[in-house]
Design a protein around this motif. Structure first.
Motif, PDB file in Angstrom:
ATOM      1  N   LYS A  58       0.810  -1.218   0.000  1.00 48.07           N
ATOM      2  CA  LYS A  58       0.000   0.000   0.000  1.00 48.07           C
ATOM      3  C   LYS A  58       0.846   1.271   0.000  1.00 48.07           C
ATOM      4  O   LYS A  58       0.343   2.364  -0.240  1.00 48.07           O
ATOM      5  CB  LYS A  58      -0.935   0.009   1.206  1.00 48.07           C
ATOM      6  N   GLU A 105      -7.603  -5.340  -5.640  1.00 48.55           N
ATOM      7  CA  GLU A 105      -7.172  -4.478  -4.556  1.00 48.55           C
ATOM      8  C   GLU A 105      -6.063  -3.519  -5.018  1.00 48.55           C
ATOM      9  O   GLU A 105      -6.048  -2.347  -4.644  1.00 48.55           O
ATOM     10  CB  GLU A 105      -6.675  -5.321  -3.376  1.00 48.55           C
ATOM     11  N   GLU A 144      -6.447   0.562  -5.047  1.00 51.05           N
ATOM     12  CA  GLU A 144      -5.526   1.431  -4.336  1.00 51.05           C
ATOM     13  C   GLU A 144      -4.884   2.454  -5.278  1.00 51.05           C
ATOM     14  O   GLU A 144      -4.690   3.617  -4.918  1.00 51.05           O
ATOM     15  CB  GLU A 144      -4.437   0.578  -3.667  1.00 51.05           C
TER      16      GLU A 144
END
Length: 549
Positions: free
Chosen positions: A10, A52, A56
């Motif tokens: 992330k 995902e 992000e």
């Protein structure tokens, strides 16, 4: 097989996240046609991970966009476009916009057909009935002229090339640019049978009947141009000398004596002989009796107004100015017709009626010779030594004279068509200065329709010509009254504004003046024939009429 995802993924940038997502897709495309259970499970997990990563990356893009919008010094980026915009089925480049990821169950990894066959691309845009839509390939996108190193007909080699071209274009475009900047074009591949040509009949043959019906059911394109504008020219008013009345708006004209008024008195003129000298001192001496002026009663001529006005809706004026212009043109023509007719009617009432003869000639000879005869009689009767008269006649007389002259017998082998100037000169040569009016007063023969019951109409066989010495008639002119508080003679008030409209208003103030200094004649020439005859086959009497008439 699938790339390793770091634990702190992330913290990666949006570009790095998309690069990982692209690696997952590349690994997914390398799967065998029928994967085992373990591989299928890894694929499903990879699909979720890729979702995902892309989510992000989008979130980071959104944050970056917000930060840039808050920076007052940041320059706006003009985004170049590829036209038309067609999204490819597979986007392998990490820098490109990610395609929408299908759900796991849509990949049919469990017990249905294989995800893909080796050597084919995964098409995420399948139609509901199962038919696969063809995917756009980068080699189908032609480079625009604005792309660096582009040559005519050159194409992109990959979607990465398209992306690089977009990025380079975005850096070179000025922030102040307001036009579109093209990077590429997708061109359809049509066969020769599908291309339309200049021949409308051949084009229509390419369509089915139902296609043609659908095409021609569309509403037609309106044509807003308004043709056949009328003239508001006023030749009668232009031919008259102008009187400028004072603020009272009228003039009075005393009757002018004629030659007969003088000679009808007992005195005024006479002769004197020696016998008259001898009678002086006798009981009945000779006396020179003088004429006595009779003042008479003046005639008053007053102004009158000829007006026109038109009320127009604001929205109509803004959206259909051509229609407004056409109405204003017709209104001005109607106004000119009324004003001209008023002048002609007033002039005609002051004229002495004269009826011509039926001669054994064509119209050109009959009209010109009888005009000359009236002019000659007037000059001799009134002891005038003038250079001619003014004449007001209908405009169609020009055409009638042309027809008569064109029908004359000629041996030159070619028909001679006289010009307007030649006809005018014909009248001037006999001492008449012609003025051709457009509108018909009650004392003149009117022109009929072009067609009556399908048969062609004819110009009248009777001509009415008003003759008067120069200066006999004049026109009072006090100008125009144009009501308006804005430009173009537009009148607005609270009432019209409340109705979302305005009014255009015009009014002329004028009137005829008859100087009464000399007579005028209204000459009617009947039974004219436009056959070009110069000498009738019948015997001609001395006055020019056919013998026996």
């Amino acid at each position: 097989m699938f790339p390793t995802i770091p634990a702190d993924w992330k913290t990666l940038s949006a570009t790095e996240l998309r690069a990982l997502a692209a690696e997952i897709r590349t690994a997914f495309e390398a799967l065998p046609a029928e994967p085992d259970a373990e591989t299928r499970a890894l694929a499903l997990a990879a699909v979720d991970t890729r979702k995902e990563l892309l989510a992000e990356a989008k979130a980071k893009d959104a944050l970056a966009s917000i930060s840039m919008s808050e920076d007052e010094d940041a320059e706006p980026v003009v985004e170049p476009v590829v036209e038309p915009v067609v999204e490819p089925a597979v986007e392998a480049d990490a820098a490109a916009e990610p395609a929408v990821e299908p759900a796991a169950e849509e990949l049919d990894l469990a017990d249905k057909a294989p995800v893909r066959k080796p050597g084919t691309s995964v098409d995420l845009g399948a139609k509901p009935d199962g038919e696969v839509a063809p995917a756009l390939r980068p080699d189908q996108v032609f480079m625009a002229d604005e792309v660096a190193n582009a040559s005519p007909g050159s194409k992109f080699g990959s979607w990465a090339d398209v992306t690089n071209a977009l990025l380079e274009m975005g850096q070179s475009v000025s922030p102040s640019s307001t036009r579109k900047h093209y990077v590429g074009h997708v061109k359809g591949n049509f066969t020769e049978a599908m291309q339309l040509g200049p021949n409308m009949v051949d084009n229509l043959r390419m369509f089915e009947r139902n296609e043609l019906t659908a095409a021609f059911c569309a509403p037609p394109t309106p044509v807003y141009d308004m043709a056949c504008m009328n003239t508001d020219r006023r030749p009668v008013r232009a031919s008259l000398p102008q009187f400028r009345p004072d603020a009272r708006g009228s003039v009075s004209i005393f009757p002018s004596p004629s030659l007969a008024d003088i000679t009808s008195q007992d005195g005024g003129v006479g002769t004197w002989t020696s016998d008259d000298d001898d009678s002086i001192g006798s009981t009945d001496p000779s006396v020179k009796e003088c004429a006595i002026i009779e003042c008479g009663t003046p005639t008053v001529y007053s102004l009158y107004g000829v007006w026109r006005c038109l009320t127009i809706q604001n929205l109509l004026a803004m959206t259909f100015p051509e229609l407004v212009e056409a109405w204003l043109n017709r209104l001005a023509a109607a106004h000119a017709r009324l004003a001209e007719t008023q002048l002609l009617e007033a002039m005609g009432t002051e004229a002495t009626a004269v009826t011509g003869e039926t001669l054994g000639y064509g119209a050109a000879v009959s009209v010109s010779t009888q005009l000359l005869e009236v002019l000659t009689l007037h000059q001799e009767r009134e002891r005038w030594d003038t250079d001619g008269m003014e004449a007001w006649m209908p405009r169609w007389i020009r055409s009638a004279m042309k027809m008569d002259i064109m029908r004359r017998r000629n041996t030159s082998g070619s028909m001679q068509v006289p010009t307007d100037e030649a006809i005018d000169q014909m009248f001037r040569s006999i001492g008449v200065n012609p003025h051709f009016f457009i509108d018909t007063p009650t004392w003149a023969a009117s022109v009929g329709p072009v067609s009556s019951g399908g048969a062609k109409g004819n110009v009248p066989d009777t001509m009415d010509i008003l003759l008067a010495p120069r200066g006999k008639f004049g026109v009072m002119d006090r100008g125009q009254l144009n009501i308006g508080v804005t430009g173009n003679n537009i009148y607005r008030d609270n009432s019209s504004n409340a109705s979302n409209q305005f009014t255009m208003f015009f009014e002329n103030f004028e009137g005829v003046v008859n100087t009464d200094s000399c007579p005028a004649y209204l000459l009617e020439l009947p039974n004219l024939c436009y056959n070009g005859v110069q000498i009738d086959d019948l015997a001609i009497a001395c006055d020019g009429a056919a013998a026996g008439t």
